[in-house]
Design an enzyme around this catalytic site. Sequence first.
Site, PDB file in Angstrom:
ATOM      1  N   LYS A   1       5.712 -19.728   4.737  1.00  0.00           N
ATOM      2  CA  LYS A   1       6.006 -20.654   3.638  1.00  0.00           C
ATOM      3  C   LYS A   1       5.667 -19.970   2.321  1.00  0.00           C
ATOM      4  O   LYS A   1       4.540 -19.511   2.119  1.00  0.00           O
ATOM      5  CB  LYS A   1       5.196 -21.944   3.782  1.00  0.00           C
TER       6      LYS A   1
ATOM      7  N   ASN B   1       6.764 -24.154  -1.432  1.00  0.00           N
ATOM      8  CA  ASN B   1       5.539 -24.921  -1.630  1.00  0.00           C
ATOM      9  C   ASN B   1       5.572 -25.557  -3.022  1.00  0.00           C
ATOM     10  O   ASN B   1       6.609 -25.545  -3.687  1.00  0.00           O
ATOM     11  CB  ASN B   1       4.324 -23.989  -1.476  1.00  0.00           C
ATOM     12  N   THR B   2       4.450 -26.104  -3.449  1.00  0.00           N
ATOM     13  CA  THR B   2       4.361 -26.711  -4.784  1.00  0.00           C
ATOM     14  C   THR B   2       4.356 -25.634  -5.865  1.00  0.00           C
ATOM     15  O   THR B   2       4.105 -24.465  -5.593  1.00  0.00           O
ATOM     16  CB  THR B   2       3.089 -27.558  -4.910  1.00  0.00           C
TER      17      THR B   2
ATOM     18  N   GLY C   1       7.787 -32.926  -5.897  1.00  0.00           N
ATOM     19  CA  GLY C   1       8.623 -34.066  -6.255  1.00  0.00           C
ATOM     20  C   GLY C   1       9.873 -33.675  -7.021  1.00  0.00           C
ATOM     21  O   GLY C   1      10.259 -32.497  -7.088  1.00  0.00           O
TER      22      GLY C   1
ATOM     23  N   ASN D   1       1.349 -25.896  10.807  1.00  0.00           N
ATOM     24  CA  ASN D   1       1.172 -25.073   9.622  1.00  0.00           C
ATOM     25  C   ASN D   1      -0.260 -24.564   9.589  1.00  0.00           C
ATOM     26  O   ASN D   1      -1.205 -25.351   9.615  1.00  0.00           O
ATOM     27  CB  ASN D   1       1.498 -25.916   8.383  1.00  0.00           C
TER      28      ASN D   1
ATOM     29  N   ASN E   1      -1.300 -32.098  -6.799  1.00  0.00           N
ATOM     30  CA  ASN E   1      -2.460 -32.108  -5.914  1.00  0.00           C
ATOM     31  C   ASN E   1      -3.190 -30.775  -5.993  1.00  0.00           C
ATOM     32  O   ASN E   1      -2.581 -29.729  -6.211  1.00  0.00           O
ATOM     33  CB  ASN E   1      -2.035 -32.420  -4.465  1.00  0.00           C
ATOM     34  N   ARG E   2      -4.478 -30.851  -5.816  1.00  0.00           N
ATOM     35  CA  ARG E   2      -5.311 -29.653  -5.705  1.00  0.00           C
ATOM     36  C   ARG E   2      -6.316 -29.856  -4.567  1.00  0.00           C
ATOM     37  O   ARG E   2      -7.520 -29.645  -4.716  1.00  0.00           O
ATOM     38  CB  ARG E   2      -6.014 -29.351  -7.031  1.00  0.00           C
TER      39      ARG E   2
ATOM     40  N   SER F   1      -1.849 -28.202   6.463  1.00  0.00           N
ATOM     41  CA  SER F   1      -2.331 -26.928   6.964  1.00  0.00           C
ATOM     42  C   SER F   1      -3.680 -27.097   7.676  1.00  0.00           C
ATOM     43  O   SER F   1      -4.548 -27.834   7.225  1.00  0.00           O
ATOM     44  CB  SER F   1      -2.499 -25.916   5.823  1.00  0.00           C
TER      45      SER F   1
ATOM     46  N   ASN G   1      -3.909 -23.735  -4.361  1.00  0.00           N
ATOM     47  CA  ASN G   1      -5.236 -24.340  -4.469  1.00  0.00           C
ATOM     48  C   ASN G   1      -6.320 -23.624  -3.671  1.00  0.00           C
ATOM     49  O   ASN G   1      -7.448 -24.100  -3.600  1.00  0.00           O
ATOM     50  CB  ASN G   1      -5.154 -25.809  -4.022  1.00  0.00           C
ATOM     51  N   THR G   2      -5.979 -22.493  -3.045  1.00  0.00           N
ATOM     52  CA  THR G   2      -6.964 -21.654  -2.373  1.00  0.00           C
ATOM     53  C   THR G   2      -6.982 -20.303  -3.077  1.00  0.00           C
ATOM     54  O   THR G   2      -5.960 -19.601  -3.078  1.00  0.00           O
ATOM     55  CB  THR G   2      -6.621 -21.470  -0.882  1.00  0.00           C
TER      56      THR G   2
ATOM     57  N   SER H   1      -0.068 -21.834  -0.990  1.00  0.00           N
ATOM     58  CA  SER H   1      -0.743 -22.932  -1.674  1.00  0.00           C
ATOM     59  C   SER H   1      -1.435 -22.391  -2.924  1.00  0.00           C
ATOM     60  O   SER H   1      -2.115 -21.358  -2.861  1.00  0.00           O
ATOM     61  CB  SER H   1      -1.786 -23.579  -0.754  1.00  0.00           C
TER      62      SER H   1
ATOM     63  N   PHE I   1      -6.707 -27.322   1.033  1.00  0.00           N
ATOM     64  CA  PHE I   1      -6.803 -27.208   2.492  1.00  0.00           C
ATOM     65  C   PHE I   1      -7.966 -28.023   3.067  1.00  0.00           C
ATOM     66  O   PHE I   1      -8.781 -27.499   3.845  1.00  0.00           O
ATOM     67  CB  PHE I   1      -6.954 -25.735   2.914  1.00  0.00           C
TER      68      PHE I   1
END
Length: 456
Positions: A315, A344-345, A367, A239, A186-187, A161, A275-276, A273, A190
């Site tokens: 997404k 997404n994750t 995964g 993205n 993951n974290r 992104s 993580n934001t 995401s 962005f």
Amino acid sequence: MFMAARKLSRHFSYPRLISTTLGAARHSSSSAAAAPAPKIPHFSKKGRLLTGATIGLVIAGGAYVSTVDEATFCGWLFSATKLVNPFFALLDAEVAHRLAVSAAARGWVPREKRTDSSILGLEVWGRKFSNPVGLAAGFDKNAEAVDGLLGMGFGFVEVGSVTPVPQEGNPKPRIFRLRQEGAIINRCGFNSEGIVAVAKRLGAQHGKRKLDETTGTSTSSNDEVKYGGKAGPGILGVNLGKNKTSEDAAADYVQGVHTLSQYADYLVINVSSPNTPGLRMLQGRKQLKDLVKKVQAARDEMQWGEEGPPPLLVKIAPDLSKEDLEDIAAVALALRLDGLIISNTTISRPEPASKNPVAEESGGLSGKPLFELSTNILKEMYLLTRGKIPLIGCGGITSGEDAYKKIRAGATLVQLYTGFAYGGPALIPQIKVELAKCLERDGFKSTVEAVGADYR
């Protein structure tokens, strides 16, 4: 062909490989303030001999196979990358990722010379894909390696992104492997060089392609189907994300559209995401409707040629309730959204990942453990949208059979990330061959015929 082997020898010579690795490690450690330097494994004399012998076998084998035919040589190169994967596994996860992107950017990766099976070709949004297998956003965040990645045989590659203003992302370490489970947490948050840097790279690539088209000579016949888009041999998606400190999310996405849409075959609004802070709240019915309207308006007010504006996708997360999915489907249908990426994750920890101590790290999990969850969400969204909107299936794909299951569940296209991170370039042709066999086995004449086959 011998020259190709010599080129491989220069690119993968031991001193160069090690110096590149150490350089990538220094770059990675210096880019994050107060982050401890990643530990680079010590290479003993025995390790150096083993590594040198492995690379020597690669080069010698390349020299031999290059005397045969191009297709055989190409296949050998992809297979040979499996010998390098254990080396990457020794490195810190983010250092390994940085090194992989650098290798693709410099062309130190195999290039697919074999033609994809015709059964895999399809047209979506007026764009011709040679195959439905793509690379998800997150791998090439800053559009550094588009040509190298598309050259490996992906039908499409999605960069980003991308945020309007450069930002470092979250503190390191921020990528964690769950190797036995085939997963990653993951974290990153962005981490991006910003839209200006990405626009410069994509603009330079676009100009180079136009120059090649003007000065080059084509040997293809008029009857041959020409696949690809603005990036060349494959389709390029961009993205878009928002900055962490931004108070106006729509303005961030609009800025991304204005700056980058001219280089994109399709655009993605990433509102999923984990993580934001606050980002996933944009998936609510009212918030998503308002956001999509503004972004669509920004895209449509620009001047476009005969090909028209790039398709706009959203997404979404896999951690949504049935009510959330119904709201998103209603918005997508009402506003005639061009597509959805699912997914997404996940912030959940599906089995068997939950038993791994690393699962306690915060962040999004991707995964193999995500496959069932994301595929179920894909199925629900296909039914809710009545198959009227192209869906991209993403999450846990590691084989052609996995890709086939996503397609039967409603995906028109599929994307890899974690599977590619573990399997390397050799996984790409493997998945395409396996997918073609699955389609032929069940009597389908094309990928499109199989889309949503389980629920039609």
